[in-house]
Design a protein around this motif. Structure first.
Motif, short mmCIF file in Angstrom:
data_model
loop_
_atom_site.label_atom_id
_atom_site.label_comp_id
_atom_site.label_asym_id
_atom_site.label_seq_id
_atom_site.Cartn_x
_atom_site.Cartn_y
_atom_site.Cartn_z
N ALA A 185 0.83 -1.21 0.00
CA ALA A 185 0.00 0.00 0.00
C ALA A 185 0.86 1.26 0.00
O ALA A 185 0.58 2.23 -0.73
N LEU A 186 1.92 1.27 0.81
CA LEU A 186 2.80 2.43 0.88
C LEU A 186 3.51 2.65 -0.45
O LEU A 186 3.58 3.79 -0.94
N ALA A 187 4.02 1.58 -1.04
CA ALA A 187 4.71 1.68 -2.33
C ALA A 187 3.77 2.24 -3.40
O ALA A 187 4.16 3.11 -4.20
N TYR A 188 2.54 1.77 -3.42
CA TYR A 188 1.57 2.20 -4.42
C TYR A 188 1.25 3.69 -4.28
O TYR A 188 1.24 4.44 -5.27
N CYS A 189 0.98 4.11 -3.05
CA CYS A 189 0.64 5.52 -2.81
C CYS A 189 1.81 6.44 -3.14
O CYS A 189 1.64 7.53 -3.68
N LEU A 190 3.03 5.99 -2.84
CA LEU A 190 4.22 6.79 -3.14
C LEU A 190 4.34 7.03 -4.64
O LEU A 190 4.59 8.15 -5.09
N HIS A 191 4.13 5.99 -5.41
CA HIS A 191 4.35 6.09 -6.85
C HIS A 191 3.12 6.58 -7.61
O HIS A 191 3.20 6.83 -8.81
N LYS B 37 10.30 -0.57 -8.66
CA LYS B 37 11.05 -1.12 -9.79
C LYS B 37 10.45 -2.44 -10.28
O LYS B 37 11.11 -3.47 -10.38
N ILE B 38 9.15 -2.40 -10.57
CA ILE B 38 8.46 -3.56 -11.11
C ILE B 38 7.54 -3.09 -12.23
O ILE B 38 7.24 -1.90 -12.34
N ASP B 39 7.10 -4.03 -13.04
CA ASP B 39 6.24 -3.70 -14.17
C ASP B 39 4.96 -3.00 -13.68
O ASP B 39 4.35 -3.44 -12.70
N PRO B 40 4.54 -1.91 -14.35
CA PRO B 40 3.34 -1.16 -13.92
C PRO B 40 2.09 -2.03 -13.80
O PRO B 40 1.31 -1.86 -12.85
N LEU B 41 1.88 -2.95 -14.75
CA LEU B 41 0.70 -3.82 -14.68
C LEU B 41 0.79 -4.75 -13.47
O LEU B 41 -0.21 -5.00 -12.79
N LEU B 42 2.00 -5.25 -13.21
CA LEU B 42 2.21 -6.11 -12.05
C LEU B 42 1.99 -5.32 -10.77
O LEU B 42 1.44 -5.84 -9.79
N PHE B 43 2.42 -4.05 -10.79
CA PHE B 43 2.24 -3.17 -9.63
C PHE B 43 0.75 -2.99 -9.32
O PHE B 43 0.33 -3.06 -8.16
N GLU B 44 -0.05 -2.76 -10.37
CA GLU B 44 -1.50 -2.60 -10.19
C GLU B 44 -2.12 -3.88 -9.64
O GLU B 44 -2.97 -3.83 -8.74
#
Length: 233
Positions: free
Chosen positions: A76-82, A136-143
């Motif tokens: 959750a923190l990583a997602y909100c940061l980016h 540092k991971i693929d955007p789709l994978l991040f979602e």
């Protein structure tokens, strides 16, 4: 009137007329509540940590539940940061993550035994967490990863809820920590809507209301028999 802005909060409507046309009162309240949540989050898990240390016991606590919390907070923190959200919309995640890691370490310290699988999980987390937080991971994978964190938080609470139900007791769970978790989830729904956060972020807070609310209810329900026994003594 010249705009007065501080930490992303517009105080113009406070100093001027609070008429509906100003349309800045709710955003201001949202910012204030957001920073209040961030401030409160710096100590939200301390009562739970102190209760374990004080009693030197992890009775009734689900280790898996707290370990999954660490994973959920990290994602959750990583997602909100980016996603570039305002700090007031997610800042508590940083403090909750730090405290959650300390809490898990405390639980393992006072657990009867720590197996090899525990060390494997710890090494796996510390090996992957920096990559996730750095985005540092693929955007789709991040979602997809962020979408999964709702399930992670849900299933992080389920083992604890089941443990409480099975034992008809909440063991060493802290009422203060559970109450603050529930209150924070409720307030965060409002602030997320005001900050126009992604729907997935709002849904995460809704899941928090349901699961934290269930645990808080169990603490209240299962603590009543204990009080009656004390009166009889």
């Amino acid at each position: 009137m010249v705009g007065m802005e501080f930490l992303g909060m517009d105080f113009t409507c406070v100093l001027g007329s609070l008429s509906p046309e100003k349309d800045c009162l709710l955003p201001l309240i949202s910012k204030l509540l957001g920073y209040a949540i961030v401030a409160a989050s710096t100590t939200v898990k301390l009562p739970q940590i102190m209760k374990i240390i004080q009693h030197k016991s992890v009775r009734g606590l689900s280790v898996m539940a707290f370990e999954m919390e660490v994973v959920g907070y990290t994602i959750a923190l990583a997602y909100c940061l980016h996603k570039g959200l305002p700090f007031s919309a997610y800042g508590e995640l940083a403090f909750l993550l730090i405290q959650a890691i300390i809490l898990v370490a405390t639980i393992h310290y006072f657990s009867p035994r720590v197996g090899n699988s525990t060390w494997v999980r710890a090494l796996l987390y510390y090996g992957l967490a920096p990559t996730i937080l750095a985005g540092k991971i693929d955007p789709l994978l991040f979602e997809a990863l962020y979408a999964s964190q709702h399930a992670i938080f849900f299933f992080a609470r389920v083992p604890q809820i089941y443990e409480n139900f099975k034992n008809r007791s909440t063991g060493e769970l802290s009422f203060i920590t559970s109450f603050m978790n529930s209150l924070g989830s409720i307030v965060r729904v409002f602030t997320s809507l005001q900050e126009k956060a992604p729907t997935s972020v709002v849904m995460g807070s809704v899941v928090g209301i349901l699961t934290n609310g269930a645990i808080l209810s169990q603490i209240i329900i299962y603590s009543k028999p204990a009080k009656k026994e004390k009166k009889k003594d």
